[in-house]
Each structure stands twice: as C-alpha cells, then as structure tokens.
Design an enzyme around this catalytic site. Structure first.
Site, PDB file in Angstrom:
ATOM      1  N   ARG A 132      -7.122   5.964  -5.620  1.00  0.00           N
ATOM      2  CA  ARG A 132      -6.809   7.384  -5.829  1.00  0.00           C
ATOM      3  C   ARG A 132      -7.119   7.791  -7.273  1.00  0.00           C
ATOM      4  O   ARG A 132      -7.688   8.860  -7.533  1.00  0.00           O
ATOM      5  CB  ARG A 132      -5.345   7.646  -5.483  1.00  0.00           C
ATOM      6  CG  ARG A 132      -5.012   7.297  -4.036  1.00  0.00           C
ATOM      7  CD  ARG A 132      -3.520   7.196  -3.780  1.00  0.00           C
ATOM      8  NE  ARG A 132      -2.884   8.504  -3.818  1.00  0.00           N
ATOM      9  CZ  ARG A 132      -1.578   8.673  -3.690  1.00  0.00           C
ATOM     10  NH1 ARG A 132      -0.768   7.622  -3.536  1.00  0.00           N
ATOM     11  NH2 ARG A 132      -1.065   9.881  -3.728  1.00  0.00           N
TER      12      ARG A 132
ATOM     13  N   ILE B 275       0.862  -1.174   0.000  1.00  0.00           N
ATOM     14  CA  ILE B 275       0.000   0.000   0.000  1.00  0.00           C
ATOM     15  C   ILE B 275       0.900   1.226   0.000  1.00  0.00           C
ATOM     16  O   ILE B 275       2.073   1.148   0.370  1.00  0.00           O
ATOM     17  CB  ILE B 275      -0.978   0.026   1.208  1.00  0.00           C
ATOM     18  CG1 ILE B 275      -0.240  -0.066   2.533  1.00  0.00           C
ATOM     19  CG2 ILE B 275      -1.994  -1.079   1.085  1.00  0.00           C
ATOM     20  CD1 ILE B 275      -1.162  -0.014   3.756  1.00  0.00           C
ATOM     21  N   ASP B 276       0.370   2.361  -0.423  1.00  0.00           N
ATOM     22  CA  ASP B 276       1.177   3.563  -0.589  1.00  0.00           C
ATOM     23  C   ASP B 276       1.736   4.066   0.739  1.00  0.00           C
ATOM     24  O   ASP B 276       1.179   3.801   1.808  1.00  0.00           O
ATOM     25  CB  ASP B 276       0.347   4.678  -1.233  1.00  0.00           C
ATOM     26  CG  ASP B 276      -0.119   4.322  -2.629  1.00  0.00           C
ATOM     27  OD1 ASP B 276       0.592   3.560  -3.306  1.00  0.00           O
ATOM     28  OD2 ASP B 276      -1.193   4.797  -3.028  1.00  0.00           O
ATOM     29  N   LYS B 277       2.791   4.840   0.649  1.00  0.00           N
ATOM     30  CA  LYS B 277       3.460   5.401   1.826  1.00  0.00           C
ATOM     31  C   LYS B 277       2.477   6.085   2.775  1.00  0.00           C
ATOM     32  O   LYS B 277       2.483   5.838   3.982  1.00  0.00           O
ATOM     33  CB  LYS B 277       4.533   6.404   1.381  1.00  0.00           C
ATOM     34  CG  LYS B 277       5.174   7.184   2.523  1.00  0.00           C
ATOM     35  CD  LYS B 277       6.108   8.260   1.999  1.00  0.00           C
ATOM     36  CE  LYS B 277       6.645   9.118   3.138  1.00  0.00           C
ATOM     37  NZ  LYS B 277       7.504  10.229   2.654  1.00  0.00           N
TER      38      LYS B 277
END
Length: 347
Positions: A258, A153-155
C-alpha cells in the site's frame, strides 16, 4: 516513537497496566496532549482521551497530566489503566476457518477480507486469533505473544496466511520470513496507467510523521527513520485509468504494498487509509464518477489479495506452494474495469 507495551506478566497485580507508550519526537511543536494522542491512538475520540486524563490515566515523564497539557519534544507519554490491554485477554470464539492445508505442524488459512488477524485497540473479538485458539489447543506464541501467528495481513486484505502449531515450526517459519526465503505474491488493482511492464520499489518504510495511522517511504538522509523494504511488481492487465499488478514481497513491512504503490503514484484502488477511495485518475464526467462509485460499492476495501504463499516445510524440508483464487468482490471490480476499458477503447 511507539514503544512496546508491557504484558500483564511483567507487572504486579496492584499496579496499573500500560496500554500505550510514546516518546515525543524532536521536531514536535507544542500541542495539547488530547489532540496529540488522537494522531497516535487508532479509534480514539477526544472525549475518551479527556476522560482518561481526568481519571489520572495519562502520564508525562511519570507525572499524571490534564488534557490541556502541551507536549514537548522528548516527553515520555504513557497511558495507564487498572485493567490489562484487551489484546492479552484472548477469548476463544467459534468462528469458521477456510483451511487450505493442515498437518500436525502447521496450517494454511485463506483469510477473508474484513477479518482482523489479532486483537488490538477497537478489535477485541472476531479476530483470526480468537478463532485459532477455539479450534486449536496449545498454539505456540510468537515474539509478540500472539498464538500461532508467523506473519499477518491487513484487515481488509484477503488471502493466505501460514499458522504454526509447534514451537519448532514457529521458529523455522519465522526464520524463513526473516531471511526473505518465503514466497509471497499479491494481486493489486491500483490507480493509474503503470508504464513499465515490471519494476522494483525500494524505500525505507516508517511511521508517517503527521498521520500515525499511516506509514510512508523515507529516502536519502531520512532513510534511518524507516526499515528497508523491497517490492517487485509486474503488470497483469491495464485498464486505462487503473492497472492490475502482481506484487512480490522481498520484505514484510506493515502496509508495504500500500505504501510503496502510493509512493510511485499508483495508490491502491479504494484504499481509504492512503487516499485511494477518491477518484485519482480518469475523467470529470458525471457518468464516470457514478461508475467509479459503483466499483467502490462492489469492492468496499483496498483491492489487495494475498494470492500465493510458498515456504519450506519445517519437517519434510520440501518446498510447499499454495494459491487461492481472487475473491468475488475483487473479481467483479476487475471485470467492470476490463469491460469499461474495452467500451471506452482505453486499451
């Protein structure tokens, strides 16, 4: 098109290591290579790119070029250095992990916002992998040579990740994610009033043609530029100018929620990469701007949390479902919008 870089094991000790490889796309207009690479290499500065060119590290069609070289369609660009890419130099780091579940085959982790999952350009330490290889020995590598990682998953997204501890577990879980049989639910705060109580976004996701740090949706004849992606969403609460959603992934493309939310006109709240850090809905009053700025300070990241993760255990064959609470920063931001909507009679 970004091509997969070679690993150190694929090269001789006296050779240069490939850090980046690109093929210039068909419709590219002539552009200085230092400007071109700034659109492709995250965290790069023009000065660093010019220095690399001066040192003979930038090759076009296997010939070193200067920073004023103008790229042309189908040029093959490679950036080579004498040291291997830092992401292959993994260093164990004693970073605490929030372990939700663990057995001898796998573990489920609640990743905090701000932690990068794996080392990459500009983030060579403090990542989840640095922590994993400190706390666990002999984790199996995935297809990208990243120990233990089944997915990512993204930062700046918080929430649940499953990590494989054995080769068999890695293969079994990876197949579940590939076959879309795993269950993943996210909670997202998005800009705007989402009209439908629930819906599905389908659109092929691929690299943005102008901003290589973003992805975008390709449709119709251009769909071949991306990969199929499906997101199911359901409204949890409406706050007038923002909406709280539950998003379930059928596929797992980079930045999928997103990108899909931006595509339907509901960019994630405070998603700076996709424009959500601007006031996209609401009034022009100064007090409203101050209110939104305060929300941005409370939640200095995109409003996205991986709340639920479900999969079949590779050994017991039992379906396991995990949930983790929405973190405080996101809860506080949601509460402020809930109070604002009531006060302004937006509900």
């Amino acid at each position: 098109m970004l091509e997969e870089a070679q690993t150190p094991e694929e090269q001789d000790d006296d050779e240069l290591y490939e850090h980046y490889a690109f093929t210039v796309e068909k419709g590219q207009n002539p552009l200085r290579i230092d400007k071109y690479l700034m659109n492709f290499v995250e965290n790069a500065t023009r000065n660093k790119i010019q220095t690399a060119a001066k040192e003979g590290s930038i090759y076009v069609n296997d010939t070193p070029v200067k920073s004023n070289y103008k790229v042309k369609p189908y040029d093959k660009i490679r950036v080579l250095f004498q040291h291997p890419p830092y992401e292959y130099l993994l260093t164990p780091e004693n970073i605490p992990l929030d372990i939700v579940y663990e057995d001898e085959y796998l573990l489920v982790i609640n990743k905090p916002a701000g932690m990068v999952v794996h080392p990459g350009h500009g983030n060579y330490s403090g990542t989840l992998i640095n922590a994993l290889i400190y706390h666990f020995e002999n984790l199996p590598n995935n297809s990208s040579n990243r120990p233990g990682l089944v997915h990512r998953i993204d930062k700046d997204t918080s929430g649940l990740l499953v990590v494989a501890k054995t080769e068999t577990t890695m293969a079994h879980l990876s197949k579940q994610f590939f076959d879309k049989s795993s269950e993943r639910e996210y909670v997202a705060l998005v800009w705007g009033h989402v009209e439908e109580d629930e819906g599905t976004v389908e659109g092929h996701i691929g690299r943005h043609p102008k901003n290589r740090l973003q992805n975008t949706v390709y449709e119709g004849d251009e769909a071949i530029k991306g990969k199929p992606a499906v997101t199911h969403y359901k409204v949890l609460e409406r706050f007038g100018y923002t909406t709280l959603l539950s998003c379930k992934l059928e596929t797992g493309r980079t930045h999928q929620i997103r990108v899909h939310m931006k595509h339907i006109g509901h960019t994630l709240f405070n998603d700076s990469r996709y424009g959500g850090d601007a006031i996209l809905k609401g009034t022009t009053f100064t007090k409203y701007k101050q209110y939104v700025d305060n929300c941005f300070k409370i939640l200095p990241r995109q409003a996205l949390h991986a709340k639920t993760l479900g999969f079949i255990h590779p050994v017991s064959q039992k379906f396991m479902l995990f949930e983790c609470a929405i973190p405080e920063d996101m809860q506080e931001c949601i509460s402020k919008w809930r109070d604002y909507a009531k006060h302004q009679e937006l509900l």
